[in-house]
Design a protein around this motif. Structure first.
Motif, PDB file in Angstrom:
ATOM      1  N   GLU B 132       0.872  -1.195  -0.092  1.00 11.34           N
ATOM      2  CA  GLU B 132      -0.079   0.147   0.073  1.00 11.34           C
ATOM      3  C   GLU B 132       0.762   1.085  -0.091  1.00 11.34           C
ATOM      4  O   GLU B 132       0.420   2.271  -0.298  1.00 11.34           O
ATOM      5  N   PRO B 176      -5.478   4.314  -4.342  1.00 11.07           N
ATOM      6  CA  PRO B 176      -5.810   4.686  -3.155  1.00 11.07           C
ATOM      7  C   PRO B 176      -6.171   3.922  -2.049  1.00 11.07           C
ATOM      8  O   PRO B 176      -6.172   3.922  -0.719  1.00 11.07           O
ATOM      9  N   ASN B 177      -6.760   2.535  -2.459  1.00 12.84           N
ATOM     10  CA  ASN B 177      -7.484   1.649  -1.539  1.00 12.84           C
ATOM     11  C   ASN B 177      -6.675   0.325  -1.456  1.00 12.84           C
ATOM     12  O   ASN B 177      -5.828   0.040  -2.377  1.00 12.84           O
ATOM     13  N   SER B 178      -6.907  -0.302  -0.276  1.00 14.01           N
ATOM     14  CA  SER B 178      -6.243  -1.695   0.061  1.00 14.01           C
ATOM     15  C   SER B 178      -6.796  -2.716  -0.783  1.00 14.01           C
ATOM     16  O   SER B 178      -8.223  -2.595  -0.573  1.00 14.01           O
ATOM     17  N   LEU B 179      -6.308  -3.491  -1.593  1.00 16.39           N
ATOM     18  CA  LEU B 179      -7.175  -4.530  -2.415  1.00 16.39           C
ATOM     19  C   LEU B 179      -6.807  -5.852  -2.066  1.00 16.39           C
ATOM     20  O   LEU B 179      -5.807  -6.128  -1.570  1.00 16.39           O
ATOM     21  N   HIS B 180      -7.754  -6.904  -2.579  1.00 13.07           N
ATOM     22  CA  HIS B 180      -7.373  -8.285  -2.558  1.00 13.07           C
ATOM     23  C   HIS B 180      -6.378  -8.639  -3.574  1.00 13.07           C
ATOM     24  O   HIS B 180      -6.185  -7.789  -4.394  1.00 13.07           O
TER      25      HIS B 180
END
Lengths: 197, 197
Positions: B132, B176-180
């Motif tokens: 991230e 911007p997002n934490s993803l699988h």
């Protein structure tokens, strides 16, 4: 809100399929199930600003539409089997001729057709048709409350395209390769996360 | 070649799990199975220029590594259940102390640990750690033959990070997002399809 409409041309509309056979007997329901995963899952949360409409057009009770609302959905897990089970429960509901029935928190089912869904969503936001020959999403300024329309493993039929064209959709592509529907949703979300967070 | 390494911290290493229970009893094997899908599937073909290493660290026979080679793989379908079955078959193979055994076309299994895999791949290309707080992939010039390293639903341990740091990896983020993990692979592929086709 981000709206996605995914069309399953042969996806079953009755709840009598086996969870072990979603790719076969359930008419490639697996494709739509993966669209649920990619529409809603962030690493440690659910995208509340997203709604997904699965338009099921196969089997003896077609058409039906199963709607997932990120704001309300519960009991949603990332694996295919558990999501298939949520959809199966929805398809077992007795439906009125008009209107939705809630099958579990954030999961709704109705007899809406593709035409009904597009007509209804066209009042909420701009229709965006995801298609290989569209304008590159990198050069596209995503409108507020976009309604992204995507097909399963076969293209939209001419009749379905004609329905879309009534709403003068934008046509947008996601890169040089033709991709699975659920992969397209990941790319759309990422683009919007970057440009319209 | 595009290499991906996905670490399953609790993923089973024996073939005695149930295909109905890959998210539970198989130690979140579902996460790794989805990485197989996103590593290889295009709409109507398989990405031949990709190899995926699944490093399994759970259960009584850990560690094991299952390698998928896009150039050779057969019998690969996009759904979770059939891919889990390919992995289960691999985990049933009797293994020598060193070297890989082929379990089906394009699927190989070995007793390689995370350290072994990273050491071996570091000779093939640059290590790129997907994290991230890394540099945005949009501003990153992907090297030839990159080796992307990604974790499952928990971060790499300090020990695993220390192993990576020995190879002075680039650290790259995807938005911007934490993803699988499987969603990250989709985004990496798209970026490379656009910049290094």
């Amino acid at each position: 809100m981000r709206y996605f409409v995914a069309v399953g041309h042969k996806a079953v509309t009755t709840g009598d399929f086996k969870l072990d056979d979603i790719s076969g007997g359930a008419g490639r329901l697996d494709i739509l199930v993966r669209c649920v995963n990619s529409s809603f899952f962030l690493s440690h949360s659910i995208r509340k600003d997203t709604q997904l409409y699965l338009v099921l057009q196969g089997g003896s009770d077609a058409p039906k539409t199963v709607r997932f609302s990120g704001e309300e959905v519960r009991y949603l897990n990332p694996d295919e089997r558990s999501t298939s089970s949520l959809i199966r429960n929805a398809l077992m509901k007795k439906l009125p001729a008009e209107g939705e029935v809630r099958s579990s928190p954030g999961v709704y089912v109705s007899k809406m057709s593709f035409s009904d869904v597009i007509s209804s969503l066209s009042e909420k936001g701009r229709i965006v048709y995801l298609k290989e020959d569209g304008k590159d999403i990198k050069e596209y300024s995503t409108p507020e409350d976009p309604v992204f329309v995507i097909s399963d493993n076969v293209d939209l039929t001419n009749e379905e395209e004609d329905i879309l064209l009534q709403y003068a959709p934008d046509t947008v592509s996601l890169g040089p390769n033709s991709l699975h529907a659920d992969h397209c949703i990941i790319l759309v979300h990422n683009e919007m996360d970057r440009t319209s967070p």
